[in-house]
Design a protein around this motif. Sequence first.
Motif, PDB file in Angstrom:
ATOM      1  N   VAL A 113      -7.291   3.760   3.252  1.00  7.99           N
ATOM      2  CA  VAL A 113      -6.188   2.869   2.886  1.00  7.99           C
ATOM      3  C   VAL A 113      -6.157   1.652   3.797  1.00  7.99           C
ATOM      4  CG1 VAL A 113      -4.800   4.723   1.924  1.00  7.99           C
ATOM      5  CG2 VAL A 113      -4.536   4.131   4.339  1.00  7.99           C
ATOM      6  N   ALA A 114      -5.645   0.546   3.252  1.00  9.87           N
ATOM      7  CA  ALA A 114      -5.643  -0.728   3.983  1.00  9.87           C
ATOM      8  C   ALA A 114      -4.336  -0.972   4.717  1.00  9.87           C
ATOM      9  CB  ALA A 114      -5.921  -1.879   3.011  1.00  9.87           C
ATOM     10  N   TRP A 115      -3.371  -0.050   4.603  1.00  8.71           N
ATOM     11  CA  TRP A 115      -2.098  -0.262   5.277  1.00  8.71           C
ATOM     12  C   TRP A 115      -1.926   0.778   6.391  1.00  8.71           C
ATOM     13  CZ3 TRP A 115      -2.723   1.798   0.479  1.00  8.71           C
ATOM     14  CH2 TRP A 115      -2.217   3.063   0.236  1.00  8.71           C
ATOM     15  N   GLN A 116      -1.004   0.512   7.300  1.00  7.64           N
ATOM     16  CA  GLN A 116      -0.764   1.396   8.435  1.00  7.64           C
ATOM     17  C   GLN A 116       0.071   2.598   7.991  1.00  7.64           C
ATOM     18  OE1 GLN A 116      -1.879   0.838  11.862  1.00  7.64           O
ATOM     19  NE2 GLN A 116      -1.421   3.009  11.756  1.00  7.64           N
ATOM     20  N   LEU A 117      -0.500   3.791   8.112  1.00  2.89           N
ATOM     21  CA  LEU A 117       0.235   5.006   7.799  1.00  2.89           C
ATOM     22  C   LEU A 117       1.104   5.412   8.985  1.00  2.89           C
ATOM     23  CD1 LEU A 117      -2.636   7.034   6.118  1.00  2.89           C
ATOM     24  CD2 LEU A 117      -0.634   6.124   4.955  1.00  2.89           C
ATOM     25  N   PRO A 118       2.247   6.040   8.728  1.00  8.44           N
ATOM     26  CA  PRO A 118       3.043   6.540   9.853  1.00  8.44           C
ATOM     27  C   PRO A 118       2.275   7.630  10.590  1.00  8.44           C
ATOM     28  CG  PRO A 118       3.902   7.347   7.758  1.00  8.44           C
ATOM     29  CD  PRO A 118       2.869   6.332   7.434  1.00  8.44           C
ATOM     30  N   ASP A 119       2.521   7.726  11.893  1.00 14.27           N
ATOM     31  CA  ASP A 119       1.805   8.710  12.693  1.00 14.27           C
ATOM     32  C   ASP A 119       2.003  10.104  12.112  1.00 14.27           C
ATOM     33  OD1 ASP A 119       0.213   9.583  14.795  1.00 14.27           O
ATOM     34  OD2 ASP A 119       1.974  10.171  15.970  1.00 14.27           O
ATOM     35  N   GLY A 120       0.925  10.825  11.961  1.00 13.47           N
ATOM     36  CA  GLY A 120       0.988  12.149  11.371  1.00 13.47           C
ATOM     37  C   GLY A 120      -0.398  12.592  10.947  1.00 13.47           C
ATOM     38  N   PRO A 121      -0.503  13.722  10.272  1.00 13.27           N
ATOM     39  CA  PRO A 121      -1.827  14.259   9.923  1.00 13.27           C
ATOM     40  C   PRO A 121      -2.645  13.333   9.031  1.00 13.27           C
ATOM     41  CG  PRO A 121      -0.053  15.478   8.811  1.00 13.27           C
ATOM     42  CD  PRO A 121       0.586  14.626   9.850  1.00 13.27           C
ATOM     43  N   ASP A 122      -1.974  12.654   8.084  1.00 11.89           N
ATOM     44  CA  ASP A 122      -2.723  11.778   7.173  1.00 11.89           C
ATOM     45  C   ASP A 122      -3.284  10.563   7.911  1.00 11.89           C
ATOM     46  OD1 ASP A 122      -3.799  11.493   4.699  1.00 11.89           O
ATOM     47  OD2 ASP A 122      -2.071  10.532   3.792  1.00 11.89           O
ATOM     48  N   ALA A 123      -2.501   9.987   8.818  1.00 12.99           N
ATOM     49  CA  ALA A 123      -2.970   8.836   9.590  1.00 12.99           C
ATOM     50  C   ALA A 123      -4.149   9.223  10.472  1.00 12.99           C
ATOM     51  CB  ALA A 123      -1.830   8.273  10.441  1.00 12.99           C
ATOM     52  N   GLY A 129     -22.405   4.354   6.959  1.00 14.31           N
ATOM     53  CA  GLY A 129     -21.852   4.226   5.624  1.00 14.31           C
ATOM     54  C   GLY A 129     -20.872   3.080   5.484  1.00 14.31           C
ATOM     55  N   VAL A 130     -20.169   3.064   4.367  1.00 10.28           N
ATOM     56  CA  VAL A 130     -19.221   1.993   4.049  1.00 10.28           C
ATOM     57  C   VAL A 130     -17.847   2.609   3.828  1.00 10.28           C
ATOM     58  CG1 VAL A 130     -18.620   0.153   2.429  1.00 10.28           C
ATOM     59  CG2 VAL A 130     -21.016   0.579   3.003  1.00 10.28           C
ATOM     60  N   VAL A 131     -16.860   2.087   4.526  1.00 10.30           N
ATOM     61  CA  VAL A 131     -15.472   2.494   4.328  1.00 10.30           C
ATOM     62  C   VAL A 131     -14.828   1.539   3.330  1.00 10.30           C
ATOM     63  CG1 VAL A 131     -13.207   2.694   5.422  1.00 10.30           C
ATOM     64  CG2 VAL A 131     -15.241   3.540   6.602  1.00 10.30           C
ATOM     65  N   LEU A 132     -14.290   2.089   2.238  1.00  9.36           N
ATOM     66  CA  LEU A 132     -13.614   1.286   1.220  1.00  9.36           C
ATOM     67  C   LEU A 132     -12.116   1.341   1.501  1.00  9.36           C
ATOM     68  CD1 LEU A 132     -15.598   2.645  -1.857  1.00  9.36           C
ATOM     69  CD2 LEU A 132     -16.038   0.537  -0.585  1.00  9.36           C
ATOM     70  N   SER A 133     -11.597   0.256   2.038  1.00 10.64           N
ATOM     71  CA  SER A 133     -10.196   0.210   2.478  1.00 10.64           C
ATOM     72  C   SER A 133      -9.343  -0.420   1.374  1.00 10.64           C
ATOM     73  CB  SER A 133     -10.101  -0.585   3.781  1.00 10.64           C
ATOM     74  OG  SER A 133      -8.810  -0.539   4.311  1.00 10.64           O
ATOM     75  N   TYR A 134      -8.679   0.435   0.577  1.00  7.85           N
ATOM     76  CA  TYR A 134      -7.953  -0.029  -0.598  1.00  7.85           C
ATOM     77  C   TYR A 134      -6.508  -0.382  -0.273  1.00  7.85           C
ATOM     78  CZ  TYR A 134     -11.699   2.066  -3.463  1.00  7.85           C
ATOM     79  OH  TYR A 134     -12.899   2.399  -4.043  1.00  7.85           O
ATOM     80  N   GLY A 135      -5.988  -1.436  -0.926  1.00  9.23           N
ATOM     81  CA  GLY A 135      -4.560  -1.667  -0.942  1.00  9.23           C
ATOM     82  C   GLY A 135      -3.884  -0.662  -1.867  1.00  9.23           C
ATOM     83  N   GLN A 136      -2.568  -0.703  -1.942  1.00 11.86           N
ATOM     84  CA  GLN A 136      -1.840   0.215  -2.821  1.00 11.86           C
ATOM     85  C   GLN A 136      -2.158  -0.105  -4.280  1.00 11.86           C
ATOM     86  OE1 GLN A 136       2.242   1.484  -1.577  1.00 11.86           O
ATOM     87  NE2 GLN A 136       2.160  -0.404  -0.360  1.00 11.86           N
ATOM     88  N   PHE A 137      -2.532   0.932  -5.025  1.00 15.85           N
ATOM     89  CA  PHE A 137      -2.892   0.741  -6.427  1.00 15.85           C
ATOM     90  C   PHE A 137      -1.647   0.449  -7.271  1.00 15.85           C
ATOM     91  CE2 PHE A 137      -6.530   3.922  -5.663  1.00 15.85           C
ATOM     92  CZ  PHE A 137      -7.389   2.902  -5.285  1.00 15.85           C
ATOM     93  N   TYR A 138      -1.835  -0.421  -8.257  1.00 11.01           N
ATOM     94  CA  TYR A 138      -0.801  -0.591  -9.272  1.00 11.01           C
ATOM     95  C   TYR A 138      -1.492  -0.814 -10.621  1.00 11.01           C
ATOM     96  CZ  TYR A 138      -1.561  -5.708  -8.950  1.00 11.01           C
ATOM     97  OH  TYR A 138      -2.096  -6.961  -8.962  1.00 11.01           O
ATOM     98  N   ARG A 185       5.706  -1.875 -11.642  1.00 12.07           N
ATOM     99  CA  ARG A 185       6.198  -2.738 -10.561  1.00 12.07           C
ATOM    100  C   ARG A 185       5.071  -3.001  -9.585  1.00 12.07           C
ATOM    101  NH1 ARG A 185       7.334   0.142  -5.860  1.00 12.07           N
ATOM    102  NH2 ARG A 185       7.124   2.409  -6.072  1.00 12.07           N
ATOM    103  N   LEU A 186       5.225  -4.063  -8.813  1.00 12.54           N
ATOM    104  CA  LEU A 186       4.252  -4.378  -7.788  1.00 12.54           C
ATOM    105  C   LEU A 186       4.648  -3.685  -6.485  1.00 12.54           C
ATOM    106  CD1 LEU A 186       3.577  -8.208  -8.238  1.00 12.54           C
ATOM    107  CD2 LEU A 186       2.035  -6.318  -8.774  1.00 12.54           C
ATOM    108  N   PRO A 187       3.746  -2.943  -5.878  1.00 12.23           N
ATOM    109  CA  PRO A 187       4.054  -2.357  -4.576  1.00 12.23           C
ATOM    110  C   PRO A 187       3.962  -3.420  -3.486  1.00 12.23           C
ATOM    111  CG  PRO A 187       1.802  -1.860  -5.170  1.00 12.23           C
ATOM    112  CD  PRO A 187       2.400  -2.598  -6.341  1.00 12.23           C
ATOM    113  N   ALA A 188       4.359  -3.055  -2.276  1.00 14.92           N
ATOM    114  CA  ALA A 188       4.247  -3.978  -1.147  1.00 14.92           C
ATOM    115  C   ALA A 188       2.780  -4.263  -0.855  1.00 14.92           C
ATOM    116  CB  ALA A 188       4.933  -3.374   0.080  1.00 14.92           C
ATOM    117  N   GLU A 189       2.498  -5.401  -0.273  1.00 13.18           N
ATOM    118  CA  GLU A 189       1.141  -5.718   0.152  1.00 13.18           C
ATOM    119  C   GLU A 189       0.785  -4.879   1.377  1.00 13.18           C
ATOM    120  OE1 GLU A 189       1.106  -9.938   0.776  1.00 13.18           O
ATOM    121  OE2 GLU A 189       0.668 -10.336  -1.326  1.00 13.18           O
ATOM    122  N   PRO A 190      -0.489  -4.570   1.553  1.00 16.62           N
ATOM    123  CA  PRO A 190      -1.639  -4.932   0.711  1.00 16.62           C
ATOM    124  C   PRO A 190      -1.673  -4.084  -0.555  1.00 16.62           C
ATOM    125  CG  PRO A 190      -2.349  -3.531   2.502  1.00 16.62           C
ATOM    126  CD  PRO A 190      -0.901  -3.805   2.753  1.00 16.62           C
TER     127      PRO A 190
END
Length: 588
Positions: free
Chosen positions: A514-524, A539-548, A557-562
């Motif tokens: 993901v291209a956004w900062q996750l809150p501290d925790g297991p997923d981050a 390899g290549v890391v594909l850093s995606y913004g939030q899908f819509y 609706r449009l999510p927040a950027e990215p």
Amino acid sequence: MTTKALAGAALAFNSIYLAAGALTPLLVVYRRQWDFPPALLTVAFAVYALGFLAAALTLGSLSDYVGRRPVLIGALAVQLASNLMFLFATNVGWVIAGRVVQGVVSGAATAAFTAVLVELAPARRRALGPILGSVALTGGLALGSLLAGLGIQLTSHANAVAFVALSVLTVAGGLAILAAPETISPRPGALRALIPDVAIPPAARAEFLAAAPVVAAVWMLAGLSGGLAPSMVQSVFHRDSGLLDGLAGFIAPAVSVVVGLSFARVRPRAAMRIGIYASIAGSLGIIGGAASGHLLAMFAGQAVAGLGFGAAFTAALGLVIPLADAHRRAGVVAGLYVVSYVGLGVPVAAAGTLTDVLGVVPTVGWYSAVVVVLSLISLGAQRRLGNRKEGSQMNRRVFLAGASGVLGQRLIPLLIKQGYVVGGMTRSAGKTELLRHLGAEPILCDVFDADALIRAVHDFAPDVILNELTDLPDDAASIGAHAHLNARIRTEGNQNLIEAARRAGSPKILAQTVAWQLPDGPDARAVTELERSVLAEGGVVLSYGQFYGPGTYNEDRLPAEPRVQIDRAAERTVDALDAPPGVVLITD
């Protein structure tokens, strides 16, 4: 702390290439001061390439074993010594010796600085590291030349002003590196790493041979801009101006910085052809300006040559490096270094000697002719190879993990359209018919069953593994409760895919994050671990913004950027299959 460390490392890296760029117009001052032959001026420029190449081949990977900080501190200490050599130089011999030392510093430190910038970049902005590295290197050459030229124009003590300032900057960079955290742990094998490893594996050989002529050509043009153009301002155009000397060394690398960054999203094959055409046009513009006595025409030719450098060299990296297995990429990079720095150093040194015999303009004419011939050789090879690739694309096989997901279902038709054979992995027997209908070869497998996964990947024999796995609920409100499940698929699941890849001949790996900062925790923490492990495999890391868009959490609706529209994300993912190792940011 991380932001300060990243800025400090970028400053230290930049100081090395600012010093290298500053010599471009200062060499003209040295020649006027000590009255040495023109051939020695180009030798003083060219020996930098020899020092760089010798150090890059022997010391380039040393920081992988002893740590980043010892290599960088040692390089900056030697850089300070080279600055002092130029500061107190009394003849051209000191300058030539200083240039050799300067080249050794650059060759030893460039790989380590590039790596540490990637490692210090924030998790949500991994692409910042390579960008800073590119700007610090080529931008440093350009800015160093321009500032030194301005100093020559404004003061009679430009050499002292330049190298006192550069020495202060080098010390500041060293202090910044001392304060920065070490990013890797030392490991055995340092002595073995000093043995040069130049090897092009069979899978990458055709692309390497097709790219090598134009790589040599664009570095020849870099040598022309840095080694001959500043002196031509006076000898050919009869302009006695330090600023114009500096500008002659500034234009090409400055344009190449902008182009290199701008072309990151252009398909490598298309970028390569653009680079070849620009190299031919740029060399013709340079000789046309020199022959007609129009300085602005030469500057325009240098700008076009800079475009050619930025496009062709970036494309060469993207076309060649991904074809080598992770453990053989160092040899491929070393091969590109050899072609590049031989192209930078040897022709310009020969040209310096020829100017005494033929004159400046005829020498530049022959020099430009060689650039054109090399570029045309690559153009023919690229056309043949491109046609062959298009005809044999059906042989490229993509193992798509997460094929039945929202993004996976969009990827399969696009990959099929491009001629790929797609193996679509799913753990749900009920989705195999959907994958077959989309055009994929269904592969029923659970990513957590390591043995079954290893067999599945081995049997499919992919060229590329594309990890688009997530474990998310249907209801966005429950994402938090699923964090540990998503974390597991990004750690254990991703690691199983990596191990399966190793057992299957190390195909290229691309993995979703993901291209956004996750809150501290297991997923981050899982995202950080996934990025580290994929990059470690080349390899290549594909850093995606939030899908819509249709089928996503954000259909209406449009999510927040990215953010990124889901169909656009699929298109960009297919383009990224040919991306060089690193982080690819996929956002609107």
